[in-house]
Design a protein around this motif. Sequence first.
Motif, PDB file in Angstrom:
ATOM      1  N   ARG A  16       0.804  -1.225   0.000  1.00 35.41           N
ATOM      2  CA  ARG A  16       0.000   0.000   0.000  1.00 35.41           C
ATOM      3  C   ARG A  16       0.840   1.279   0.000  1.00 35.41           C
ATOM      4  NH1 ARG A  16      -5.203   1.447   3.710  1.00 35.41           N
ATOM      5  NH2 ARG A  16      -5.578   3.447   2.712  1.00 35.41           N
ATOM      6  N   PHE A  17       1.932   1.305   0.798  1.00 38.57           N
ATOM      7  CA  PHE A  17       2.686   2.544   0.999  1.00 38.57           C
ATOM      8  C   PHE A  17       4.099   2.522   0.421  1.00 38.57           C
ATOM      9  CE2 PHE A  17      -0.140   2.088   4.739  1.00 38.57           C
ATOM     10  CZ  PHE A  17      -0.992   3.140   4.475  1.00 38.57           C
ATOM     11  N   GLY A  18       4.555   1.395  -0.093  1.00 34.62           N
ATOM     12  CA  GLY A  18       5.948   1.286  -0.529  1.00 34.62           C
ATOM     13  C   GLY A  18       6.819   0.843   0.648  1.00 34.62           C
ATOM     14  N   THR A  19       8.108   0.851   0.458  1.00 34.09           N
ATOM     15  CA  THR A  19       9.008   0.294   1.479  1.00 34.09           C
ATOM     16  C   THR A  19       9.449   1.295   2.538  1.00 34.09           C
ATOM     17  OG1 THR A  19      10.902   0.719   0.044  1.00 34.09           O
ATOM     18  CG2 THR A  19       9.921  -1.475  -0.051  1.00 34.09           C
ATOM     19  N   ARG A  20       9.445   2.560   2.243  1.00 36.89           N
ATOM     20  CA  ARG A  20      10.013   3.541   3.179  1.00 36.89           C
ATOM     21  C   ARG A  20       9.239   3.668   4.482  1.00 36.89           C
ATOM     22  NH1 ARG A  20      11.840   8.022  -1.193  1.00 36.89           N
ATOM     23  NH2 ARG A  20      13.426   6.697  -2.117  1.00 36.89           N
ATOM     24  N   TRP A  21       7.927   3.786   4.407  1.00 41.20           N
ATOM     25  CA  TRP A  21       7.154   3.969   5.634  1.00 41.20           C
ATOM     26  C   TRP A  21       7.232   2.770   6.567  1.00 41.20           C
ATOM     27  CZ3 TRP A  21       6.192   8.305   7.704  1.00 41.20           C
ATOM     28  CH2 TRP A  21       6.009   9.437   6.922  1.00 41.20           C
ATOM     29  N   PRO A  22       7.065   1.552   6.085  1.00 45.85           N
ATOM     30  CA  PRO A  22       7.203   0.413   7.001  1.00 45.85           C
ATOM     31  C   PRO A  22       8.600   0.319   7.626  1.00 45.85           C
ATOM     32  CG  PRO A  22       6.081  -0.277   5.024  1.00 45.85           C
ATOM     33  CD  PRO A  22       6.555   1.119   4.782  1.00 45.85           C
ATOM     34  N   MET A  23       9.640   0.641   6.845  1.00 42.17           N
ATOM     35  CA  MET A  23      10.992   0.608   7.415  1.00 42.17           C
ATOM     36  C   MET A  23      11.156   1.674   8.494  1.00 42.17           C
ATOM     37  SD  MET A  23      13.686  -0.285   4.369  1.00 42.17           S
ATOM     38  CE  MET A  23      13.568   1.319   3.647  1.00 42.17           C
ATOM     39  N   THR A  24      10.675   2.865   8.225  1.00 45.29           N
ATOM     40  CA  THR A  24      10.827   3.967   9.172  1.00 45.29           C
ATOM     41  C   THR A  24      10.028   3.717  10.443  1.00 45.29           C
ATOM     42  OG1 THR A  24      11.133   5.479   7.314  1.00 45.29           O
ATOM     43  CG2 THR A  24      10.579   6.457   9.456  1.00 45.29           C
ATOM     44  N   ILE A  25       8.768   3.362  10.285  1.00 42.14           N
ATOM     45  CA  ILE A  25       7.918   3.112  11.457  1.00 42.14           C
ATOM     46  C   ILE A  25       8.432   1.897  12.231  1.00 42.14           C
ATOM     47  CG2 ILE A  25       5.596   2.431  12.187  1.00 42.14           C
ATOM     48  CD1 ILE A  25       4.588   4.189   9.798  1.00 42.14           C
ATOM     49  N   GLY A  26       8.821   0.850  11.518  1.00 43.56           N
ATOM     50  CA  GLY A  26       9.356  -0.335  12.178  1.00 43.56           C
ATOM     51  C   GLY A  26      10.614  -0.033  12.968  1.00 43.56           C
ATOM     52  N   ALA A  27      11.519   0.760  12.396  1.00 42.70           N
ATOM     53  CA  ALA A  27      12.744   1.136  13.114  1.00 42.70           C
ATOM     54  C   ALA A  27      12.410   1.946  14.362  1.00 42.70           C
ATOM     55  CB  ALA A  27      13.674   1.930  12.208  1.00 42.70           C
ATOM     56  N   PHE A  28      11.438   2.838  14.261  1.00 41.27           N
ATOM     57  CA  PHE A  28      11.046   3.644  15.413  1.00 41.27           C
ATOM     58  C   PHE A  28      10.449   2.769  16.522  1.00 41.27           C
ATOM     59  CE2 PHE A  28       7.893   6.102  17.775  1.00 41.27           C
ATOM     60  CZ  PHE A  28       8.719   7.088  18.312  1.00 41.27           C
ATOM     61  N   VAL A  29       9.564   1.846  16.154  1.00 35.96           N
ATOM     62  CA  VAL A  29       8.930   0.968  17.146  1.00 35.96           C
ATOM     63  C   VAL A  29       9.978   0.071  17.810  1.00 35.96           C
ATOM     64  CG1 VAL A  29       7.293  -0.937  17.439  1.00 35.96           C
ATOM     65  CG2 VAL A  29       6.653   1.042  16.071  1.00 35.96           C
ATOM     66  N   ALA A  30      10.841  -0.549  16.996  1.00 36.31           N
ATOM     67  CA  ALA A  30      11.889  -1.407  17.564  1.00 36.31           C
ATOM     68  C   ALA A  30      12.851  -0.589  18.416  1.00 36.31           C
ATOM     69  CB  ALA A  30      12.649  -2.125  16.455  1.00 36.31           C
ATOM     70  N   GLY A  31      13.227   0.585  17.939  1.00 31.72           N
ATOM     71  CA  GLY A  31      14.117   1.458  18.717  1.00 31.72           C
ATOM     72  C   GLY A  31      13.505   1.847  20.048  1.00 31.72           C
ATOM     73  N   SER A  32      12.197   2.070  20.061  1.00 29.54           N
ATOM     74  CA  SER A  32      11.505   2.382  21.322  1.00 29.54           C
ATOM     75  C   SER A  32      11.588   1.201  22.281  1.00 29.54           C
ATOM     76  CB  SER A  32      10.040   2.719  21.057  1.00 29.54           C
ATOM     77  OG  SER A  32       9.933   3.833  20.221  1.00 29.54           O
ATOM     78  N   GLY A  33      11.422  -0.009  21.762  1.00 28.10           N
ATOM     79  CA  GLY A  33      11.544  -1.200  22.593  1.00 28.10           C
ATOM     80  C   GLY A  33      12.938  -1.349  23.168  1.00 28.10           C
ATOM     81  N   TYR A  34      13.953  -1.116  22.315  1.00 30.21           N
ATOM     82  CA  TYR A  34      15.334  -1.189  22.802  1.00 30.21           C
ATOM     83  C   TYR A  34      15.602  -0.117  23.853  1.00 30.21           C
ATOM     84  CZ  TYR A  34      16.825  -4.560  19.278  1.00 30.21           C
ATOM     85  OH  TYR A  34      16.986  -5.685  18.512  1.00 30.21           O
ATOM     86  N   ALA A  35      15.067   1.075  23.647  1.00 28.12           N
ATOM     87  CA  ALA A  35      15.268   2.149  24.630  1.00 28.12           C
ATOM     88  C   ALA A  35      14.639   1.785  25.972  1.00 28.12           C
ATOM     89  CB  ALA A  35      14.685   3.458  24.093  1.00 28.12           C
ATOM     90  N   LEU A  36      13.475   1.162  25.940  1.00 25.32           N
ATOM     91  CA  LEU A  36      12.829   0.751  27.189  1.00 25.32           C
ATOM     92  C   LEU A  36      13.621  -0.329  27.918  1.00 25.32           C
ATOM     93  CD1 LEU A  36       9.069   0.697  26.133  1.00 25.32           C
ATOM     94  CD2 LEU A  36      10.203   2.340  27.660  1.00 25.32           C
ATOM     95  N   LEU A  37      14.359  -1.155  27.173  1.00 27.48           N
ATOM     96  CA  LEU A  37      15.181  -2.182  27.816  1.00 27.48           C
ATOM     97  C   LEU A  37      16.275  -1.575  28.692  1.00 27.48           C
ATOM     98  CD1 LEU A  37      15.732  -4.915  25.083  1.00 27.48           C
ATOM     99  CD2 LEU A  37      14.351  -5.075  27.152  1.00 27.48           C
ATOM    100  N   ARG A  38      16.617  -0.346  28.423  1.00 27.15           N
ATOM    101  CA  ARG A  38      17.665   0.338  29.205  1.00 27.15           C
ATOM    102  C   ARG A  38      17.290   0.434  30.682  1.00 27.15           C
ATOM    103  NH1 ARG A  38      21.792   1.179  31.382  1.00 27.15           N
ATOM    104  NH2 ARG A  38      22.891   3.129  31.373  1.00 27.15           N
ATOM    105  N   PHE A  39      16.012   0.419  30.978  1.00 25.40           N
ATOM    106  CA  PHE A  39      15.549   0.608  32.352  1.00 25.40           C
ATOM    107  C   PHE A  39      15.282  -0.707  33.081  1.00 25.40           C
ATOM    108  CE2 PHE A  39      14.225   4.239  29.756  1.00 25.40           C
ATOM    109  CZ  PHE A  39      14.972   5.228  30.387  1.00 25.40           C
TER     110      PHE A  39
END
Length: 188
Positions: free
Chosen positions: A41-64
């Motif tokens: 539906r959206f091409g490859t850029r949006w899923p990559m960007t949103i996916g990186a943000f979601v995964a990065g948020s999970g990794y950031a939460l692991l810091r605590f």
Amino acid sequence: VLALYLQHARGESPLQAGLAFVPLTGGFLLSNVASGHAVARFGTRWPMTIGAFVAGSGYALLRFIDATTPLAAVLAPCLLIPLGMGLAVPAMTTAVLASVEPVRAGTASALLNTARQTGGARELVATAVERRLDGAHRGAGDVGRLVERAPEHVLQHHAGALLRWQRRDERRERRGGALLHRERLVRR
């Protein structure tokens, strides 16, 4: 790293640590299916960007997370990571394979996988060296130090990929414009 955290910091058995990963599999399964629909539906850029943000948020939460963190609180970041990576990685693979000739698809896929594995290994080694230089063993705190740079790594990796694909698209547009110009000249 999470298996080591569960076993060494929390004292879980290998079986218990393995069973803790079962919900993560569901997250990957759902987000991989969603990634296919999102790419269509959206091409490859949006899923990559949103996916990186979601995964990065999970990794950031692991810091605590430390040895006293309730297991339920560990589950939230551990679900965000596979949801994000499951959304980003299939889109990234699609973009890479679409950018090469079919004859080179195997090489491109291998190169992409090697880059991902090398990035993860680099972060692991950097954290181990940093810990050794500090001269202190922190136990469960090492998990936080290990993953604190992971969001940065994931975002850098995806940002670089996005820039390469943007440049590729710009080159294609210029080539397409040149071809259109040639066609117009031939028609005259």
